[in-house]
Scaffold this motif. Structure first.
Motif, PDB file in Angstrom:
ATOM      1  N   GLN A  67      32.522  49.348  89.056  1.00 24.23           N
ATOM      2  CA  GLN A  67      33.483  50.147  89.810  1.00 24.23           C
ATOM      3  C   GLN A  67      32.991  51.581  89.952  1.00 24.23           C
ATOM      4  N   GLN A  68      32.422  52.140  88.874  1.00 22.99           N
ATOM      5  CA  GLN A  68      31.885  53.496  88.929  1.00 22.99           C
ATOM      6  C   GLN A  68      30.738  53.585  89.926  1.00 22.99           C
ATOM      7  N   ASN A  86      32.542  45.337  84.528  1.00 19.40           N
ATOM      8  CA  ASN A  86      33.440  45.604  85.649  1.00 19.40           C
ATOM      9  C   ASN A  86      33.663  47.100  85.829  1.00 19.40           C
ATOM     10  N   SER A  87      33.897  47.797  84.742  1.00 17.23           N
ATOM     11  CA  SER A  87      34.108  49.242  84.795  1.00 17.23           C
ATOM     12  C   SER A  87      32.864  49.955  85.324  1.00 17.23           C
ATOM     13  N   SER A  88      31.699  49.542  84.852  1.00 17.77           N
ATOM     14  CA  SER A  88      30.452  50.151  85.315  1.00 17.77           C
ATOM     15  C   SER A  88      30.226  49.893  86.794  1.00 17.77           C
ATOM     16  N   HIS A 122      23.594  48.972  82.806  1.00 17.44           N
ATOM     17  CA  HIS A 122      24.363  47.862  83.367  1.00 17.44           C
ATOM     18  C   HIS A 122      23.657  46.527  83.103  1.00 17.44           C
ATOM     19  N   GLN A 140      34.612  43.250  80.853  1.00 15.03           N
ATOM     20  CA  GLN A 140      35.396  44.431  81.222  1.00 15.03           C
ATOM     21  C   GLN A 140      34.509  45.663  81.329  1.00 15.03           C
ATOM     22  N   LEU A 141      33.549  45.798  80.429  1.00 13.82           N
ATOM     23  CA  LEU A 141      32.615  46.922  80.472  1.00 13.82           C
ATOM     24  C   LEU A 141      31.752  46.851  81.733  1.00 13.82           C
ATOM     25  N   SER A 186      32.792  42.442  77.075  1.00 16.70           N
ATOM     26  CA  SER A 186      31.564  42.741  77.815  1.00 16.70           C
ATOM     27  C   SER A 186      31.808  42.700  79.318  1.00 16.70           C
ATOM     28  N   THR A 241      24.122  45.604  79.471  1.00 15.27           N
ATOM     29  CA  THR A 241      25.465  45.083  79.225  1.00 15.27           C
ATOM     30  C   THR A 241      25.566  43.634  79.688  1.00 15.27           C
TER      31      THR A 241
END
Length: 113
Positions: free
Chosen positions: A52-53, A48-50, A4, A45-46, A43, A7
């Motif tokens: 959220q996980q 954000n996805s991480s 994270h 979006q990536l 980047s 990123t």
């Protein structure tokens, strides 16, 4: 977690390269700006996805009563050394969230590490 941070560092590097082109006396075109913004957007979006996980995992841990210590998960009742003192994993009565609680010395026979 390191992924994270990498990123996020990549997103900062991309935005820095955009501003760096402006200071390098190169003409900045609409196409360059658009490409850099697309890269930054991907980047973000990536990231954000991480995130959220991570939040999903933390919420699941809270629901299960899992305590964390040095990147390791401990179930309720586990005893470990926290800040040099014996502590047990338990759930806070008011909030329902897991927490480490001090264990009286007479009960602190075995410690997890």
């Amino acid at each position: 977690m390191k992924k994270h941070f990498r990123t996020a560092a990549a997103a900062l590097a991309l935005s820095a390269s955009l501003s760096g082109a402006a200071f390098a006396a190169q003409p900045v075109t609409d196409v360059m700006v658009s490409q850099k913004l697309d890269q930054v957007n991907a980047s973000v979006q990536l990231i954000n996805s991480s995130m959220q996980q991570m939040l999903i995992a933390l919420n699941q841990s809270a629901q299960n009563g899992t305590c964390w210590l040095d990147g390791k998960a401990f179930s309720q009742g586990a005893v470990a050394t926290v800040a040099g003192h014996a502590s047990a994993c338990g759930v806070q009565p008011k909030t329902g969230w897991p927490q480490w609680r001090p264990v009286p010395e007479e009960e602190s026979g075995l410690f997890g590490q």
